[in-house]
Design an enzyme around this catalytic site. Structure first.
Site, short mmCIF file in Angstrom:
data_model
loop_
_atom_site.label_atom_id
_atom_site.label_comp_id
_atom_site.label_asym_id
_atom_site.label_seq_id
_atom_site.Cartn_x
_atom_site.Cartn_y
_atom_site.Cartn_z
N SER A 209 0.84 -1.19 0.00
CA SER A 209 0.00 0.00 0.00
C SER A 209 0.88 1.25 0.00
CB SER A 209 -0.97 -0.04 1.18
OG SER A 209 -2.02 0.89 1.01
N GLU A 327 -9.37 -5.83 -3.28
CA GLU A 327 -8.77 -4.64 -2.68
C GLU A 327 -9.81 -3.69 -2.08
OE1 GLU A 327 -5.61 -3.92 -2.32
OE2 GLU A 327 -4.45 -4.88 -3.90
N HIS A 421 -7.81 -5.82 0.78
CA HIS A 421 -6.56 -5.05 0.79
C HIS A 421 -5.72 -5.45 2.00
CE1 HIS A 421 -4.03 -1.57 -0.09
NE2 HIS A 421 -4.12 -1.18 1.17
#
Length: 539
Positions: A209, A327, A421
């Site tokens: 990320s 995600e 995610h």
């Protein structure tokens, strides 16, 4: 079964009684603990950025005298406290401006071992190096790697740009302090990691990320060149980056954003900001809408990431890049407002995407608008970026390895969070027993352990040799002309041409937005996209 035996053996070794471990490094002597894996916590790599050092590049720390205890993690960098609990809620016990520390997990007899440097995520706002899920002990025990995790300044303390700050800088720039911290940590690794058994000539940077965004920034920064030799970007997003002095692509300049937040905070000048309590400053700035981003300043970053990759100027290193199929299931804040119905959705897409609209609707059809919006937002941010990274490394003669994490398990699937995610992280680190409180619990089954072992082995082999490989698992081919990728579902499975047509669509959309010059890309996809006008040189 050999893999399971090895994992069990590693767990036994990690449970062995801890004993004192001392290392004499160029930075000074440190005393950690551990057995077959030595652990050194909270080692400072730069001077604390407090007082007059706030909003300055990190300064080298002189060697210390005597023995420094390295048996407790240092405080996390200052960050807002979570307001409501959520899947990623896992606040640190302590925060401080004196936070520029790193942690090392090193096998007892390591010598010239590969070095794996982890950069945590958290939107450049939160996170910390010693989150339990990032514990490097199992990776070090299994793969013989020296694992390093680092802190770096966050939020307004890490990324504020302002004309006053630029004026007091010898180079006339400001911002990027968190990124400069990461570069300082990598320099520390180059000078010191051999003392811990690591090879400074074989360093892999990795992150997820915002950590993966940082990996891209490091690959683009001339100041980081030569400090690492491989890169892993998990769920990276190649977003528009503010420029220091001028507004571009619909964004204000970084200095203008800094001036705006100073006014919003009620400070008259830089001295007023420096006098504010760090915790109050950080929380208030976040509440006023300040978003921390790197800045294109001509020194640390020279141009937009997309331009760097277009020109082939990124670091010429092997790379793993990939994303998760779900995600956005845990990041619904990134979704546009839901349309009234399927017809409204299709009408909005045709209005905004014009000659690209039929391509868009084939990939993200109106038959299931909710799922199509999840997929479109995922691909515009993460799928397009990951594929672009693999293509970009291939174009400069380096292997790029693409993956899709598509693994679900009962607790996640029942919560509507299949392959959400960051859900790959406990599999990569082997830390399914160290999840945050609200994270869907991972079963302790043989199948789950096998997947984790395979992923850890691929990552560790890549750190050693630049080629991801795992015993008893399929060969992972580089992206190449066949567009190879590896899917991690119930088990690793290779494939080609991931989501056909996905990359071409979003590359065309980004190209048109760049050509227009007055709009960012990635955040404004689907039914909230600006009208994409045809442009010369764009599909």
């Amino acid at each position: 079964m050999n893999q399971l035996f090895s994992a069990a053996l590693a767990a036994c070794l990690l449970a062995a009684p801890a004993i004192a471990q001392s290392v004499q490094a160029p930075a000074g002597t440190v005393q950690g603990s551990g057995g077959d894996v030595r652990i050194f916590k909270g080692i400072p790599y730069a001077q604390p950025p407090v007082g007059t050092m706030r909003w300055k590049p990190p300064a080298e720390l002189p060697p210390w005298q005597g023995v420094r205890k390295a048996t407790s993690f240092g405080p996390a960098c200052v960050q807002p406290r979570p307001r409501t609990p959520g899947i990623y809620t896992n606040p640190p016990e302590r925060t401080s401006e004196d936070c520029l520390t790193l942690n090392i997990w090193a096998p007892q007899n390591a010598k010239a071992a590969p070095v794996f440097v982890w950069i945590h995520g958290g939107a450049l706002v939160g996170g910390y190096s010693h989150e339990p899920m990032y514990d490097g002990a199992r990776m070090a025990a299994r793969g013989g790697a020296v694992v390093v995790s680092i802190n770096y300044r966050l939020g307004i303390l890490g990324y504020l740009a302002h004309p006053e700050l630029s004026k007091e800088s010898a180079e006339g720039v400001s911002g990027n302090y968190g990124l400069l911290d990461q570069i300082a940590a990598l320099r520390w690794v180059q000078r010191n990691i051999a003392a811990f058994g690591g090879d400074p000539g074989n360093v892999t940077i990795a992150g997820e990320s915002a950590g993966a965004l940082s990996v891209m920034y490091l690959m683009a920064s001339p100041l980081a060149r030569g400090l690492f030799h491989k890169a892993i970007a998990q769920s990276a997003y190649m977003i528009t980056t503010p420029e220091l002095k001028q507004g571009r692509f619909g964004l204000p300049s970084a200095e203008a954003a800094g001036t705006q937040v100073m006014t919003a905070l009620g400070a008259r000048d830089l001295a007023g900001l420096r006098a504010m309590n760090a915790e109050e400053l950080t929380a208030t700035a976040a509440g006023k809408g300040y978003g921390p981003w790197a800045a294109i300043d001509g020194k640390v970053l020279t141009r937009q990431l997309v331009e760097t990759w277009d020109r082939g100027e990124q670091a010429p290193v092997p790379m793993i890049a990939g994303f998760n199929s779900g995600e956005i299931r845990s990041l619904r804040i990134l979704l546009p407002p839901a349309p009234a119905d399927a017809a409204t959705y299709a009408q909005a897409i045709r209005l905004r995407y014009g000659d690209l609209s039929e391509h868009f609707l084939r990939l993200y059809p109106p038959g299931n608008v909710a799922e199509s919006m999840l997929a479109a937002t995922r691909d515009a941010l993460y799928g397009w970026t990951s594929t672009r990274l693999a293509i970009g490394q291939t174009a400069i003669g380096q292997p790029g390895y693409l993956y899709l994490f598509d693994h679900g398990y009962p607790a996640a699937n029942e919560a509507g969070l299949h392959a959400f995610h960051a859900s790959e992280l406990p599999y990569v680190f082997g830390t399914a027993d160290a999840l945050p409180a609200y994270w869907p619990k991972i079963p302790g089954s043989v199948a789950e352990r096998r997947l984790s072992t395979a992923m850890m082995d691929y990552w560790l082999a890549f750190a050693r040799t630049g080629t991801p490989a795992a015993e008893g698992a399929p060969v992972w081919q580089p992206y190449g002309p066949e567009a190879n990728y590896m899917a991690f579902a119930q088990a690793p499975k290779p494939g080609t041409k991931l989501f056909p047509g996905m990359f071409a669509l979003h590359e065309a959309a980004v190209c048109r937005r760049r050509a227009a010059g007055d709009q960012p890309w990635n955040w404004n996809t689907g039914i909230i996209s600006p009208v994409l006008a045809k442009s010369a040189g764009c599909r």
